[in-house]
Structures are given as structure tokens and as C-alpha cells.
Design a protein around this motif. Structure first.
Motif, PDB file in Angstrom:
ATOM      1  N   LEU A 121      -0.366   8.674   1.180  1.00 42.38           N
ATOM      2  CA  LEU A 121       0.136   9.936   1.711  1.00 42.38           C
ATOM      3  C   LEU A 121       1.462  10.336   1.070  1.00 42.38           C
ATOM      4  O   LEU A 121       1.733  11.521   0.871  1.00 42.38           O
ATOM      5  N   LEU A 122       2.275   9.342   0.734  1.00 45.22           N
ATOM      6  CA  LEU A 122       3.584   9.621   0.127  1.00 45.22           C
ATOM      7  C   LEU A 122       3.498   9.877  -1.373  1.00 45.22           C
ATOM      8  O   LEU A 122       4.414  10.462  -1.957  1.00 45.22           O
ATOM      9  N   ASN A 123       2.414   9.426  -1.995  1.00 50.74           N
ATOM     10  CA  ASN A 123       2.299   9.500  -3.458  1.00 50.74           C
ATOM     11  C   ASN A 123       0.931  10.053  -3.870  1.00 50.74           C
ATOM     12  O   ASN A 123       0.212   9.437  -4.654  1.00 50.74           O
ATOM     13  N   LYS A 124       0.577  11.204  -3.338  1.00 53.30           N
ATOM     14  CA  LYS A 124      -0.765  11.737  -3.542  1.00 53.30           C
ATOM     15  C   LYS A 124      -1.104  11.915  -5.019  1.00 53.30           C
ATOM     16  O   LYS A 124      -2.143  11.448  -5.495  1.00 53.30           O
ATOM     17  N   ASP A 149      -5.950  18.868   1.672  1.00 52.77           N
ATOM     18  CA  ASP A 149      -6.208  19.450   0.361  1.00 52.77           C
ATOM     19  C   ASP A 149      -7.270  18.705  -0.428  1.00 52.77           C
ATOM     20  O   ASP A 149      -7.435  18.930  -1.627  1.00 52.77           O
ATOM     21  N   GLY A 150      -7.980  17.799   0.213  1.00 56.10           N
ATOM     22  CA  GLY A 150      -9.067  17.094  -0.450  1.00 56.10           C
ATOM     23  C   GLY A 150      -8.990  15.590  -0.281  1.00 56.10           C
ATOM     24  O   GLY A 150      -8.304  15.072   0.605  1.00 56.10           O
ATOM     25  N   VAL A 151      -9.683  14.894  -1.159  1.00 60.16           N
ATOM     26  CA  VAL A 151      -9.748  13.436  -1.109  1.00 60.16           C
ATOM     27  C   VAL A 151      -8.659  12.850  -2.003  1.00 60.16           C
ATOM     28  O   VAL A 151      -8.604  13.138  -3.194  1.00 60.16           O
ATOM     29  N   ILE A 152      -7.798  12.030  -1.412  1.00 69.29           N
ATOM     30  CA  ILE A 152      -6.754  11.362  -2.191  1.00 69.29           C
ATOM     31  C   ILE A 152      -7.328  10.140  -2.894  1.00 69.29           C
ATOM     32  O   ILE A 152      -7.036   9.880  -4.065  1.00 69.29           O
ATOM     33  N   LEU A 153      -8.164   9.393  -2.185  1.00 66.75           N
ATOM     34  CA  LEU A 153      -8.677   8.129  -2.715  1.00 66.75           C
ATOM     35  C   LEU A 153     -10.077   7.862  -2.187  1.00 66.75           C
ATOM     36  O   LEU A 153     -10.362   8.105  -1.019  1.00 66.75           O
ATOM     37  N   GLY A 182      11.580   1.345  -7.792  1.00 68.82           N
ATOM     38  CA  GLY A 182      10.359   1.843  -8.402  1.00 68.82           C
ATOM     39  C   GLY A 182       9.098   1.592  -7.601  1.00 68.82           C
ATOM     40  O   GLY A 182       7.994   1.908  -8.068  1.00 68.82           O
ATOM     41  N   ALA A 183       9.235   1.015  -6.407  1.00 70.90           N
ATOM     42  CA  ALA A 183       8.054   0.775  -5.569  1.00 70.90           C
ATOM     43  C   ALA A 183       7.462   2.096  -5.100  1.00 70.90           C
ATOM     44  O   ALA A 183       8.186   3.057  -4.825  1.00 70.90           O
ATOM     45  N   LEU A 184       6.147   2.134  -4.994  1.00 68.25           N
ATOM     46  CA  LEU A 184       5.487   3.326  -4.476  1.00 68.25           C
ATOM     47  C   LEU A 184       5.703   3.464  -2.975  1.00 68.25           C
ATOM     48  O   LEU A 184       5.759   4.566  -2.437  1.00 68.25           O
ATOM     49  N   TYR A 185       5.828   2.320  -2.308  1.00 65.32           N
ATOM     50  CA  TYR A 185       5.999   2.321  -0.854  1.00 65.32           C
ATOM     51  C   TYR A 185       6.780   1.080  -0.459  1.00 65.32           C
ATOM     52  O   TYR A 185       6.540  -0.014  -0.976  1.00 65.32           O
ATOM     53  N   CYS A 186       7.710   1.261   0.466  1.00 63.04           N
ATOM     54  CA  CYS A 186       8.516   0.132   0.932  1.00 63.04           C
ATOM     55  C   CYS A 186       8.917   0.394   2.380  1.00 63.04           C
ATOM     56  O   CYS A 186       9.522   1.432   2.688  1.00 63.04           O
ATOM     57  N   GLU A 187       8.555  -0.537   3.268  1.00 63.83           N
ATOM     58  CA  GLU A 187       8.792  -0.351   4.691  1.00 63.83           C
ATOM     59  C   GLU A 187       9.246  -1.687   5.295  1.00 63.83           C
ATOM     60  O   GLU A 187       8.692  -2.742   4.983  1.00 63.83           O
ATOM     61  N   PRO A 188      10.284  -1.663   6.149  1.00 59.76           N
ATOM     62  CA  PRO A 188      10.721  -2.914   6.786  1.00 59.76           C
ATOM     63  C   PRO A 188       9.581  -3.595   7.533  1.00 59.76           C
ATOM     64  O   PRO A 188       8.818  -2.958   8.247  1.00 59.76           O
ATOM     65  N   ALA A 189       9.469  -4.908   7.336  1.00 57.35           N
ATOM     66  CA  ALA A 189       8.444  -5.710   7.996  1.00 57.35           C
ATOM     67  C   ALA A 189       9.108  -6.919   8.643  1.00 57.35           C
ATOM     68  O   ALA A 189      10.324  -7.093   8.557  1.00 57.35           O
ATOM     69  N   LEU A 190       8.300  -7.770   9.280  1.00 54.61           N
ATOM     70  CA  LEU A 190       8.835  -8.895  10.035  1.00 54.61           C
ATOM     71  C   LEU A 190       9.660  -9.838   9.163  1.00 54.61           C
ATOM     72  O   LEU A 190      10.741 -10.261   9.546  1.00 54.61           O
ATOM     73  N   GLU A 218      -2.717  -9.333 -11.399  1.00 55.27           N
ATOM     74  CA  GLU A 218      -2.810 -10.315 -10.321  1.00 55.27           C
ATOM     75  C   GLU A 218      -3.276  -9.644  -9.030  1.00 55.27           C
ATOM     76  O   GLU A 218      -2.682  -8.660  -8.580  1.00 55.27           O
ATOM     77  N   GLU A 219      -4.340 -10.179  -8.425  1.00 52.68           N
ATOM     78  CA  GLU A 219      -4.864  -9.600  -7.194  1.00 52.68           C
ATOM     79  C   GLU A 219      -4.056 -10.076  -5.995  1.00 52.68           C
ATOM     80  O   GLU A 219      -3.670 -11.239  -5.907  1.00 52.68           O
ATOM     81  N   THR A 220      -3.817  -9.172  -5.053  1.00 51.75           N
ATOM     82  CA  THR A 220      -3.122  -9.496  -3.814  1.00 51.75           C
ATOM     83  C   THR A 220      -3.942  -9.007  -2.633  1.00 51.75           C
ATOM     84  O   THR A 220      -4.834  -8.173  -2.780  1.00 51.75           O
ATOM     85  N   GLN A 221      -3.641  -9.542  -1.457  1.00 50.05           N
ATOM     86  CA  GLN A 221      -4.324  -9.118  -0.232  1.00 50.05           C
ATOM     87  C   GLN A 221      -3.912  -7.693   0.110  1.00 50.05           C
ATOM     88  O   GLN A 221      -2.722  -7.394   0.229  1.00 50.05           O
ATOM     89  N   ILE A 222      -4.893  -6.809   0.280  1.00 56.74           N
ATOM     90  CA  ILE A 222      -4.596  -5.406   0.548  1.00 56.74           C
ATOM     91  C   ILE A 222      -4.175  -5.211   1.992  1.00 56.74           C
ATOM     92  O   ILE A 222      -4.851  -5.670   2.915  1.00 56.74           O
ATOM     93  N   ASP A 223      -3.067  -4.535   2.176  1.00 57.57           N
ATOM     94  CA  ASP A 223      -2.592  -4.127   3.495  1.00 57.57           C
ATOM     95  C   ASP A 223      -3.033  -2.682   3.688  1.00 57.57           C
ATOM     96  O   ASP A 223      -2.486  -1.767   3.071  1.00 57.57           O
ATOM     97  N   LEU A 224      -4.055  -2.465   4.526  1.00 59.20           N
ATOM     98  CA  LEU A 224      -4.631  -1.133   4.673  1.00 59.20           C
ATOM     99  C   LEU A 224      -3.625  -0.114   5.197  1.00 59.20           C
ATOM    100  O   LEU A 224      -3.620   1.046   4.779  1.00 59.20           O
ATOM    101  N   GLU A 225      -2.774  -0.541   6.111  1.00 53.07           N
ATOM    102  CA  GLU A 225      -1.785   0.383   6.661  1.00 53.07           C
ATOM    103  C   GLU A 225      -0.785   0.793   5.587  1.00 53.07           C
ATOM    104  O   GLU A 225      -0.427   1.970   5.475  1.00 53.07           O
ATOM    105  N   ALA A 226      -0.343  -0.176   4.782  1.00 52.92           N
ATOM    106  CA  ALA A 226       0.574   0.134   3.691  1.00 52.92           C
ATOM    107  C   ALA A 226      -0.104   1.013   2.641  1.00 52.92           C
ATOM    108  O   ALA A 226       0.508   1.936   2.099  1.00 52.92           O
ATOM    109  N   LEU A 227      -1.375   0.746   2.357  1.00 53.67           N
ATOM    110  CA  LEU A 227      -2.129   1.570   1.417  1.00 53.67           C
ATOM    111  C   LEU A 227      -2.200   3.014   1.893  1.00 53.67           C
ATOM    112  O   LEU A 227      -1.972   3.952   1.114  1.00 53.67           O
TER     113      LEU A 227
END
Length: 298
Positions: free
Chosen positions: A276-279, A215-219, A241-249, A262-271
Motif C-alpha cells: 500500500l505504501l509502495n504501489k 485503482d486496480g490490482v497492486i499484486l 532504503g527499506a520499503l517498509y519498516c515498523e516497530p515490532a516486539l 535468500e528466501e525469508t519467511q513472508i510476513d503477510l501483514e508487512a507485505l
């Protein structure tokens, strides 16, 4: 460099897309896509299978004619395929089968159509990839063929380079070489657009990030802009209230709205998964894209 007040920076728009849609027969691929992409960037084009990433690259290269909307690449209409356009763009498809000639011969023949082709650079990149240029394509594995054509694509030095899933078929050391080769050989006068579903393969290379949906460009934002709006953390438990939460190591890979700056390291897969879940939330959070053109600095 410090800029005087109201000094204008000229940033050339290399790709201008306005309200394009495409379908194969009755099957709609994407609708109402608009993008403005500037020179000097290595864009990552992300999206699920079937949303039209490859189709979009083919439209930009002039291999497919638009059915609706407008598209300019380097100031020209792609499907007209004028010589001036073709000499400044190269499209690397996901799958490539070379002819029954040597890699070196193929590179020299192809390079005749590109005024800034560097055979020396081609040989150097092939050496980095451990590819013997005197061998015929038909005698190479899929991965070796892929590395040879990547070397050619980069050494043509076109203003526009389109790469469809370039890391597919490469082993881990070759993926590392791929990131380094592209980053070291892209100038401020060029634009690279890389379509991928293997986002981790291109970590620390692609910036800005485009996430495409049917349906177009999300980001379409730079990593800096993303880091200003979103926080990426590993939490010991799920966060309300998290936009995304997935079990990790070591807990839960979590994406939340950045409320404290505060800047954090971007996780591209999580982004990607978060978008996709919060268009609607992502679109609202980042607002309308600022078109890359004349930027006036106050």
C-alpha cells in the motif's frame, strides 16, 4: 514429475477478468481491475475497507451486474446465472443469518442444488467445529452459525468457492480448524478465493496473494514469487532504503528488496502494508502478471 522439453502443462483458468470497473452511484469502488486466476489455488484477496473486495466476490458470483469490462468464471458469464454456473459456485457472505430450521435440514435442502454435495463431509466438519447439526440456526450464536455455514460451503464441493471474511466471529481454536478444513478439502480442480482484512488469521493457507486497491490490482503473485523479490526480517534498527519498516516486539519489522536471492519467511501483514505504501514500486518489481494458461516448460 520431470517434464520433457517443450512439454505443455494445461492449467485451467477459472476466473478471467479484464478491465472491470464498478461504482455505486457516483462513488467509485474500483477501476480497471484485471485478473486471471487458475484452478488448484487458494487465493487471498487483501485490501483496505472500501476498495471493493466484497463487491468483486459478488460480481464473480453473479449477484451484481458488471457496468464495464469482461468477466468469465468457469467459462461462463456470472450474471446470466445459468443452472450449470450456479451448481458449481458458492458464495459465503461475511454475515449470515440462518432460517428457523435445523442446520441439518438446511444443509440437505441446499445440497439438492449441488451435484457433489457430501452430507457425510458436512457432518464431519460440523463435528470438528463442535456444532450440533440438530439445532436450529436461530438458537445458535453468531460464531456457531458461521461455523455451520462454513461446513456447508466446503462440503458442497463446488469448483468455485468464494468466502468473504470467513474468520470473522470465530474464536482462536476455530480459526485453526478453518485453515485446516479448507486446506484439506480443496482439490486441484477447485479454486477458493478468500477475502480478508485479518491476514494473520489465514497465514499458511492463502497462496497466491492478491492485493486490491481502488485503482486496480497492486499484486497477484505466489508466495514463492514474493519471496524471490522481497526480504522480510526483524532488524535491531531502522534500515535505510527499506520499503517498509515498523516497530515490532524485538526490533523493526522490515521489508527490503531481495538482492541476494535468500528466501525469508513472508510476513503477510508487512507485505500488505508495504504494498500500500509502495504501489508503483511493487508493480514495477513484479512486472506484468503471467496469465495462468498453457505453460510451456523448456
Amino acid at each position: 514429475m520431470l517434464l520433457d522439453k517443450k512439454e505443455t502443462i494445461k492449467i485451467k483458468k477459472m476466473v478471467e477478468i479484464k478491465n472491470i470497473s464498478f461504482s455505486y452511484g457516483r462513488h467509485s469502488v474500483f477501476n480497471n481491475v484485471s485478473l486471471n486466476l487458475s484452478e488448484g489455488k487458494i487465493y487471498g484477496l487483501l485490501g483496505q475497507n472500501g476498495v471493493g473486495k466484497s463487491t468483486l466476490l459478488k460480481i464473480l458470483s453473479g449477484l451484481i451486474k458488471l457496468k464495464s469490462g469482461e468477466c468469465l468464471v468457469n467459462g461462463e458469464v456470472p450474471f446470466k446465472r445459468e443452472p450449470s454456473f450456479l451448481s458449481e459456485i458458492y458464495y459465503l457472505p461475511e454475515d449470515f443469518t440462518g432460517p428457523a430450521i435445523s442446520i441439518e435440514e438446511y444443509a440437505k435442502e441446499t445440497g439438492k442444488f449441488y451435484p457433489r454435495f457430501s452430507f457425510d463431509k458436512f457432518k464431519e466438519i460440523c463435528s470438528q467445529f463442535d456444532v450440533e447439526t440438530n439445532r436450529k440456526f436461530t438458537k445458535l450464536s453468531y460464531g456457531q452459525q458461521k461455523k455451520a455455514i462454513i461446513a456447508l460451503a466446503v462440503s458442497l464441493n463446488t469448483k468455485v468457492l468464494l468466502m468473504d471474511e470467513p474468520s470473522n466471529g470465530l474464536d482462536i481454536p476455530s480459526k485453526i480448524h478453518l485453515r485446516r478444513i479448507i486446506s484439506q478439502n480443496t482439490t486441484d480442480e477447485q479454486i477458493v478465493i478468500i477475502s480478508t482484512h485479518q491476514v494473520r488469521d489465514l497465514d499458511n493457507l492463502i497462496d497466491p496473494i492478491i492485493i486490491l486497491d481502488k485503482d486496480g490490482v497492486i499484486l497477484n503473485r505466489s508466495l514463492y514469487e514474493i519471496s524471490q523479490k522481497l526480504r522480510f526480517t526483524i532488524e535491531p534498527a531502522k534500515v535505510d532504503g527499506a520499503l517498509y519498516c515498523e516497530p515490532a516486539l524485538n526490533g523493526f519489522s522490515t521489508v527490503t528488496i531481495n538482492r541476494d536471492g535468500e528466501e525469508t519467511q513472508i510476513d503477510l501483514e508487512a507485505l500488505f502494508n508495504c504494498a500500500l505504501l509502495n504501489k508503483s514500486t511493487i508493480k514495477s518489481l513484479f512486472g506484468k502478471q503471467v496469465i495462468a494458461g498453457d505453460i510451456e516448460c523448456e
